[in-house]
Design a protein around this motif. Sequence first.
Motif, PDB file in Angstrom:
ATOM      1  N   VAL A   1       0.837  -1.197   0.000  1.00 30.40           N
ATOM      2  CA  VAL A   1       0.000   0.000   0.000  1.00 30.40           C
ATOM      3  C   VAL A   1       0.871   1.247   0.000  1.00 30.40           C
ATOM      4  CG1 VAL A   1      -1.697   1.330   1.297  1.00 30.40           C
ATOM      5  CG2 VAL A   1      -1.931  -1.145   1.132  1.00 30.40           C
ATOM      6  N   THR A   2       1.911   1.261   0.823  1.00 30.97           N
ATOM      7  CA  THR A   2       2.799   2.421   0.843  1.00 30.97           C
ATOM      8  C   THR A   2       3.554   2.530  -0.462  1.00 30.97           C
ATOM      9  OG1 THR A   2       4.626   1.183   1.846  1.00 30.97           O
ATOM     10  CG2 THR A   2       3.083   2.247   3.332  1.00 30.97           C
ATOM     11  N   GLY A   3       3.756   1.427  -1.164  1.00 29.90           N
ATOM     12  CA  GLY A   3       4.472   1.443  -2.423  1.00 29.90           C
ATOM     13  C   GLY A   3       3.729   2.126  -3.537  1.00 29.90           C
ATOM     14  N   VAL A   4       2.466   2.445  -3.325  1.00 30.89           N
ATOM     15  CA  VAL A   4       1.688   3.154  -4.344  1.00 30.89           C
ATOM     16  C   VAL A   4       2.375   4.450  -4.723  1.00 30.89           C
ATOM     17  CG1 VAL A   4      -0.461   4.401  -4.747  1.00 30.89           C
ATOM     18  CG2 VAL A   4      -0.515   2.151  -3.691  1.00 30.89           C
TER      19      VAL A   4
ATOM     20  N   LEU B   1      -5.971   7.205  -5.912  1.00 28.54           N
ATOM     21  CA  LEU B   1      -4.643   6.854  -5.436  1.00 28.54           C
ATOM     22  C   LEU B   1      -3.736   8.077  -5.441  1.00 28.54           C
ATOM     23  CD1 LEU B   1      -4.137   3.363  -7.100  1.00 28.54           C
ATOM     24  CD2 LEU B   1      -5.344   3.998  -5.012  1.00 28.54           C
ATOM     25  N   PRO B   2      -2.636   8.022  -4.686  1.00 32.22           N
ATOM     26  CA  PRO B   2      -1.752   9.192  -4.574  1.00 32.22           C
ATOM     27  C   PRO B   2      -1.123   9.582  -5.910  1.00 32.22           C
ATOM     28  CG  PRO B   2      -1.276   7.574  -2.869  1.00 32.22           C
ATOM     29  CD  PRO B   2      -2.184   6.905  -3.843  1.00 32.22           C
ATOM     30  N   ARG B   3      -0.779  10.851  -6.013  1.00 35.72           N
ATOM     31  CA  ARG B   3      -0.038  11.343  -7.175  1.00 35.72           C
ATOM     32  C   ARG B   3       1.457  11.198  -6.936  1.00 35.72           C
ATOM     33  NH1 ARG B   3      -3.040  14.455 -10.694  1.00 35.72           N
ATOM     34  NH2 ARG B   3      -5.215  14.748 -10.065  1.00 35.72           N
ATOM     35  N   ASP B   4       2.223  11.242  -8.013  1.00 35.93           N
ATOM     36  CA  ASP B   4       3.665  11.109  -7.864  1.00 35.93           C
ATOM     37  C   ASP B   4       4.263  12.444  -7.428  1.00 35.93           C
ATOM     38  OD1 ASP B   4       3.805  12.756 -10.084  1.00 35.93           O
ATOM     39  OD2 ASP B   4       4.258  11.126 -11.479  1.00 35.93           O
TER      40      ASP B   4
ATOM     41  N   SER C   1      -1.554   8.749   1.255  1.00 40.08           N
ATOM     42  CA  SER C   1      -2.982   8.851   1.533  1.00 40.08           C
ATOM     43  C   SER C   1      -3.793   8.383   0.333  1.00 40.08           C
ATOM     44  CB  SER C   1      -3.342  10.301   1.877  1.00 40.08           C
ATOM     45  OG  SER C   1      -4.720  10.435   2.122  1.00 40.08           O
ATOM     46  N   ILE C   2      -4.773   7.511   0.577  1.00 37.12           N
ATOM     47  CA  ILE C   2      -5.698   7.029  -0.439  1.00 37.12           C
ATOM     48  C   ILE C   2      -7.096   7.463  -0.008  1.00 37.12           C
ATOM     49  CG2 ILE C   2      -6.660   4.993  -1.602  1.00 37.12           C
ATOM     50  CD1 ILE C   2      -4.040   3.548  -0.930  1.00 37.12           C
ATOM     51  N   ARG C   3      -7.804   8.168  -0.875  1.00 38.67           N
ATOM     52  CA  ARG C   3      -9.110   8.721  -0.515  1.00 38.67           C
ATOM     53  C   ARG C   3     -10.210   8.088  -1.345  1.00 38.67           C
ATOM     54  NH1 ARG C   3      -8.286  12.840   2.878  1.00 38.67           N
ATOM     55  NH2 ARG C   3      -6.209  13.805   2.878  1.00 38.67           N
ATOM     56  N   GLY C   4     -11.369   7.939  -0.728  1.00 42.98           N
ATOM     57  CA  GLY C   4     -12.496   7.333  -1.424  1.00 42.98           C
ATOM     58  C   GLY C   4     -13.796   8.041  -1.105  1.00 42.98           C
ATOM     59  N   ALA C   5     -14.794   7.833  -1.952  1.00 40.21           N
ATOM     60  CA  ALA C   5     -16.114   8.414  -1.730  1.00 40.21           C
ATOM     61  C   ALA C   5     -17.146   7.520  -2.382  1.00 40.21           C
ATOM     62  CB  ALA C   5     -16.186   9.828  -2.313  1.00 40.21           C
TER      63      ALA C   5
ATOM     64  N   ALA D   1      -1.152  11.964 -11.713  1.00 35.18           N
ATOM     65  CA  ALA D   1      -1.844  10.752 -11.269  1.00 35.18           C
ATOM     66  C   ALA D   1      -1.129   9.523 -11.831  1.00 35.18           C
ATOM     67  CB  ALA D   1      -3.285  10.776 -11.734  1.00 35.18           C
ATOM     68  N   GLU D   2      -0.806   8.567 -10.960  1.00 41.21           N
ATOM     69  CA  GLU D   2      -0.098   7.369 -11.385  1.00 41.21           C
ATOM     70  C   GLU D   2      -1.044   6.245 -11.778  1.00 41.21           C
ATOM     71  OE1 GLU D   2       3.714   6.403  -9.473  1.00 41.21           O
ATOM     72  OE2 GLU D   2       3.009   7.663  -7.834  1.00 41.21           O
ATOM     73  N   HIS D   3      -2.287   6.367 -11.407  1.00 41.41           N
ATOM     74  CA  HIS D   3      -3.239   5.307 -11.709  1.00 41.41           C
ATOM     75  C   HIS D   3      -4.634   5.908 -11.722  1.00 41.41           C
ATOM     76  CE1 HIS D   3      -5.602   1.602 -11.158  1.00 41.41           C
ATOM     77  NE2 HIS D   3      -4.561   0.990 -11.686  1.00 41.41           N
ATOM     78  N   ALA D   4      -5.445   5.443 -12.635  1.00 39.92           N
ATOM     79  CA  ALA D   4      -6.824   5.923 -12.702  1.00 39.92           C
ATOM     80  C   ALA D   4      -7.584   5.484 -11.452  1.00 39.92           C
ATOM     81  CB  ALA D   4      -7.501   5.375 -13.953  1.00 39.92           C
ATOM     82  N   PRO D   5      -8.674   6.171 -11.106  1.00 39.69           N
ATOM     83  CA  PRO D   5      -9.457   5.779  -9.923  1.00 39.69           C
ATOM     84  C   PRO D   5      -9.910   4.318 -10.000  1.00 39.69           C
ATOM     85  CG  PRO D   5     -10.154   7.918 -10.710  1.00 39.69           C
ATOM     86  CD  PRO D   5      -9.219   7.373 -11.753  1.00 39.69           C
ATOM     87  N   ILE D   6      -9.969   3.684  -8.849  1.00 40.56           N
ATOM     88  CA  ILE D   6     -10.409   2.294  -8.739  1.00 40.56           C
ATOM     89  C   ILE D   6     -11.822   2.272  -8.160  1.00 40.56           C
ATOM     90  CG2 ILE D   6     -10.044   0.106  -7.533  1.00 40.56           C
ATOM     91  CD1 ILE D   6      -7.079   0.622  -7.639  1.00 40.56           C
ATOM     92  N   THR D   7     -12.697   1.508  -8.765  1.00 29.07           N
ATOM     93  CA  THR D   7     -14.050   1.332  -8.239  1.00 29.07           C
ATOM     94  C   THR D   7     -14.096   0.066  -7.397  1.00 29.07           C
ATOM     95  OG1 THR D   7     -15.041   2.435 -10.145  1.00 29.07           O
ATOM     96  CG2 THR D   7     -16.483   1.027  -8.833  1.00 29.07           C
ATOM     97  N   GLU D   8     -14.643   0.170  -6.205  1.00 29.11           N
ATOM     98  CA  GLU D   8     -14.775  -0.986  -5.318  1.00 29.11           C
ATOM     99  C   GLU D   8     -16.240  -1.198  -4.956  1.00 29.11           C
ATOM    100  OE1 GLU D   8     -10.481  -1.054  -3.001  1.00 29.11           O
ATOM    101  OE2 GLU D   8     -12.312  -0.716  -1.861  1.00 29.11           O
ATOM    102  N   LEU D   9     -16.649  -2.437  -4.985  1.00 27.99           N
ATOM    103  CA  LEU D   9     -17.956  -2.835  -4.483  1.00 27.99           C
ATOM    104  C   LEU D   9     -17.736  -3.672  -3.232  1.00 27.99           C
ATOM    105  CD1 LEU D   9     -19.750  -3.902  -7.802  1.00 27.99           C
ATOM    106  CD2 LEU D   9     -19.635  -1.633  -6.732  1.00 27.99           C
TER     107      LEU D   9
END
Length: 305
Positions: A17-20, A107-110, A87-91, A115-123
């Motif tokens: 997670v910190t490696g993000v 996900l965090p920016r570099d 920090s990883i933020r969600g809504a 942005a290093e990765h597009a937003p992730i959707t979680e269910l």
Amino acid sequence: MVFQQRGLGVRRRLRAVTGVVSGGLLAVSLATVSGCTTETAADERPGGSARQSAVTVLHRAADVLVRSGSSRVRTTMETATGGTRVSIRGAGAYDFGKRLGRLRLLLPRDAMGTAEHAPITELLTSGALFMRNRGAGIPRDKWVRVDTTDIPDGNLVTGGATDPLTAAELLRGVRDASLVGEEGLGGDLVRHYRGTTDIGRAARAASEGARGSLVAAARGFDESTVRFDAYLDGLGRLREVRHRFTVTSRADGQEAAERPDAAGRRRGALGVASTTELYDFGAPAEVELPKPTDIYTGKVGSPQK
């Protein structure tokens, strides 16, 4: 579905997670102001004459949410190690009665602010986590499904956000708590509680839908005691809760890891703070779980550190 775990424990998952921040992706298979700390701290529930202990009020927080129906959610997952904070933020929204939620994680920016990765959707659902836009070779139109009862932390931190109802279920394990005072939150007056909860105790007292994940977490975490701050409104609804998890890395040997540094902290300790905010109760939480044909069935490898 096969996940290449390679014997990873919670420590390795949290390091991922910190490696993000350094270019890695959040992966499925990766992984006090009051001196009173006893159950005698009292809380008077509005609208009633009975005085209840802070511990009792917190034990009931999950049940109150279930009766409340649904709400909107904001989440923050922060890790701090070696002077670096990620920090990883969600809504999203969550239906507590159906135990279904949907979050969009940023996900965090570099270091350049990109942005290093597009937003992730979680269910989120009982016993399972579905992720889309997971990256690492997963087709963008496919979901990855994870059995949260089969990962060492029970998905308390692996997915980058704690399931909101599980966050409340953790309070069933509260042993010591105190009422810090009343504060304003989102335009409402809330009561601020502080204390410690035990993951194993919470697992034994949890509702059926949360028990499996908390049992896994009780087995996987190095420390079962979790510090928290919780804020409840006048109806007893949990409005915000912040859990502080601690995991010790033993990469340099168990003896070295357990030996404290000059400040009295154990070497290799990784702090993870998970904050869940609940607001706009009654807002609809529309969650449609993926069809079997939409779920990725290949292997998901762990990023190599």
